[in-house]
Design a protein around this motif. Structure first.
Motif, PDB file in Angstrom:
ATOM      1  N   HIS A  49       0.828  -1.207   0.000  1.00  0.00           N
ATOM      2  CA  HIS A  49       0.000   0.000   0.000  1.00  0.00           C
ATOM      3  C   HIS A  49       0.872   1.271   0.000  1.00  0.00           C
ATOM      4  O   HIS A  49       0.539   2.244  -0.678  1.00  0.00           O
ATOM      5  N   ALA A  50       1.974   1.236   0.714  1.00  0.00           N
ATOM      6  CA  ALA A  50       2.886   2.388   0.727  1.00  0.00           C
ATOM      7  C   ALA A  50       3.498   2.598  -0.658  1.00  0.00           C
ATOM      8  O   ALA A  50       3.599   3.732  -1.141  1.00  0.00           O
ATOM      9  N   ALA A  51       3.889   1.509  -1.307  1.00  0.00           N
ATOM     10  CA  ALA A  51       4.492   1.610  -2.643  1.00  0.00           C
ATOM     11  C   ALA A  51       3.467   2.103  -3.663  1.00  0.00           C
ATOM     12  O   ALA A  51       3.790   2.912  -4.535  1.00  0.00           O
ATOM     13  N   LYS A  52       2.225   1.638  -3.557  1.00  0.00           N
ATOM     14  CA  LYS A  52       1.175   2.105  -4.465  1.00  0.00           C
ATOM     15  C   LYS A  52       0.899   3.599  -4.252  1.00  0.00           C
ATOM     16  O   LYS A  52       0.661   4.336  -5.209  1.00  0.00           O
ATOM     17  N   GLU A  53       0.956   4.045  -2.999  1.00  0.00           N
ATOM     18  CA  GLU A  53       0.758   5.465  -2.707  1.00  0.00           C
ATOM     19  C   GLU A  53       1.901   6.291  -3.308  1.00  0.00           C
ATOM     20  O   GLU A  53       1.673   7.337  -3.910  1.00  0.00           O
ATOM     21  N   GLN A  55       3.646   5.439  -5.863  1.00  0.00           N
ATOM     22  CA  GLN A  55       3.462   5.396  -7.307  1.00  0.00           C
ATOM     23  C   GLN A  55       2.456   6.454  -7.750  1.00  0.00           C
ATOM     24  O   GLN A  55       2.680   7.147  -8.749  1.00  0.00           O
ATOM     25  N   GLY A  56       1.371   6.593  -7.019  1.00  0.00           N
ATOM     26  CA  GLY A  56       0.370   7.596  -7.353  1.00  0.00           C
ATOM     27  C   GLY A  56       0.948   9.004  -7.282  1.00  0.00           C
ATOM     28  O   GLY A  56       0.701   9.832  -8.162  1.00  0.00           O
ATOM     29  N   PHE A  57       1.735   9.276  -6.242  1.00  0.00           N
ATOM     30  CA  PHE A  57       2.363  10.592  -6.107  1.00  0.00           C
ATOM     31  C   PHE A  57       3.334  10.835  -7.251  1.00  0.00           C
ATOM     32  O   PHE A  57       3.337  11.908  -7.860  1.00  0.00           O
ATOM     33  N   CYS A  58       4.156   9.846  -7.559  1.00  0.00           N
ATOM     34  CA  CYS A  58       5.167   9.974  -8.615  1.00  0.00           C
ATOM     35  C   CYS A  58       4.501  10.217  -9.972  1.00  0.00           C
ATOM     36  O   CYS A  58       4.894  11.137 -10.707  1.00  0.00           O
ATOM     37  N   GLU A  59       3.497   9.433 -10.311  1.00  0.00           N
ATOM     38  CA  GLU A  59       2.822   9.592 -11.593  1.00  0.00           C
ATOM     39  C   GLU A  59       2.100  10.939 -11.677  1.00  0.00           C
ATOM     40  O   GLU A  59       2.099  11.587 -12.726  1.00  0.00           O
ATOM     41  N   GLY A  60       1.518  11.374 -10.566  1.00  0.00           N
ATOM     42  CA  GLY A  60       0.862  12.678 -10.539  1.00  0.00           C
ATOM     43  C   GLY A  60       1.853  13.816 -10.763  1.00  0.00           C
ATOM     44  O   GLY A  60       1.581  14.762 -11.503  1.00  0.00           O
ATOM     45  N   ARG A  61       3.020  13.700 -10.130  1.00  0.00           N
ATOM     46  CA  ARG A  61       4.042  14.740 -10.289  1.00  0.00           C
ATOM     47  C   ARG A  61       4.590  14.740 -11.723  1.00  0.00           C
ATOM     48  O   ARG A  61       4.832  15.800 -12.298  1.00  0.00           O
TER      49      ARG A  61
END
Length: 159
Positions: A49-53, A55-61
């Motif tokens: 779950h931490a890695a998926k979070e 990933q979401g931040f990275c892709e958004g940035r």
């Protein structure tokens, strides 16, 4: 479409961050997700779950930077008409007329602003109050501490 004014240095900093996100952070996060999946049950897997979070931040940035670069209005300040006026990208030295304290600021885009190194956003109250003024002008600027009167000591068109 909204345009984002920035200096060439600001554009390069965004490109460098984008490159790092795509070539270093994204592969590291993908590897972390794969490793967490290998541990089994995903419902109670905190690493997953931490890695998926992340990933979401990275892709958004990545999307945010790509959009800003696509809408960038890169302004080469050294190529502007150097008539002593305060415009985007210049370095301006001002003196507080009450305290005689001098400060020097470069007026930059929002993403480049860093008060610690004397780069202030073109949208800041000080920058908005200085835009269009010339060397020698006195200007009153509304700050959080009240109205402050400054004199523009110099305007430098550095590249």
């Amino acid at each position: 479409m909204q345009r984002y004014p920035m200096t060439p240095q600001g554009e390069q900093a965004l490109k460098d961050e984008l490159q790092r996100l795509k070539s270093e952070d994204r592969p590291r996060i993908i590897a972390a997700i794969a490793e967490a999946r290998a541990h089994g049950d995903l419902k109670e897997n905190a690493e997953y779950h931490a890695a998926k979070e992340q990933q979401g931040f990275c892709e958004g940035r990545i999307q945010e930077i790509e959009a800003k670069l696509g809408a960038a209005d890169v302004i080469e300040v050294s190529k502007l008409q150097q008539d002593g006026r305060v415009v985007f990208g210049v370095t301006v030295e001002i003196e507080n007329l009450d305290t005689e304290e001098r400060r020097s600021y470069q007026l930059v885009g929002d993403d480049e602003a860093d008060y610690k190194i004397n780069k202030i956003s073109i949208n800041s109250p000080i920058a908005r109050g200085l835009i269009g003024k010339r060397e020698g002008d006195e200007v009153k600027i509304q700050t959080p501490k009240g109205e402050v009167e400054y004199e523009i000591m110099s305007v430098k068109y550095l590249g």
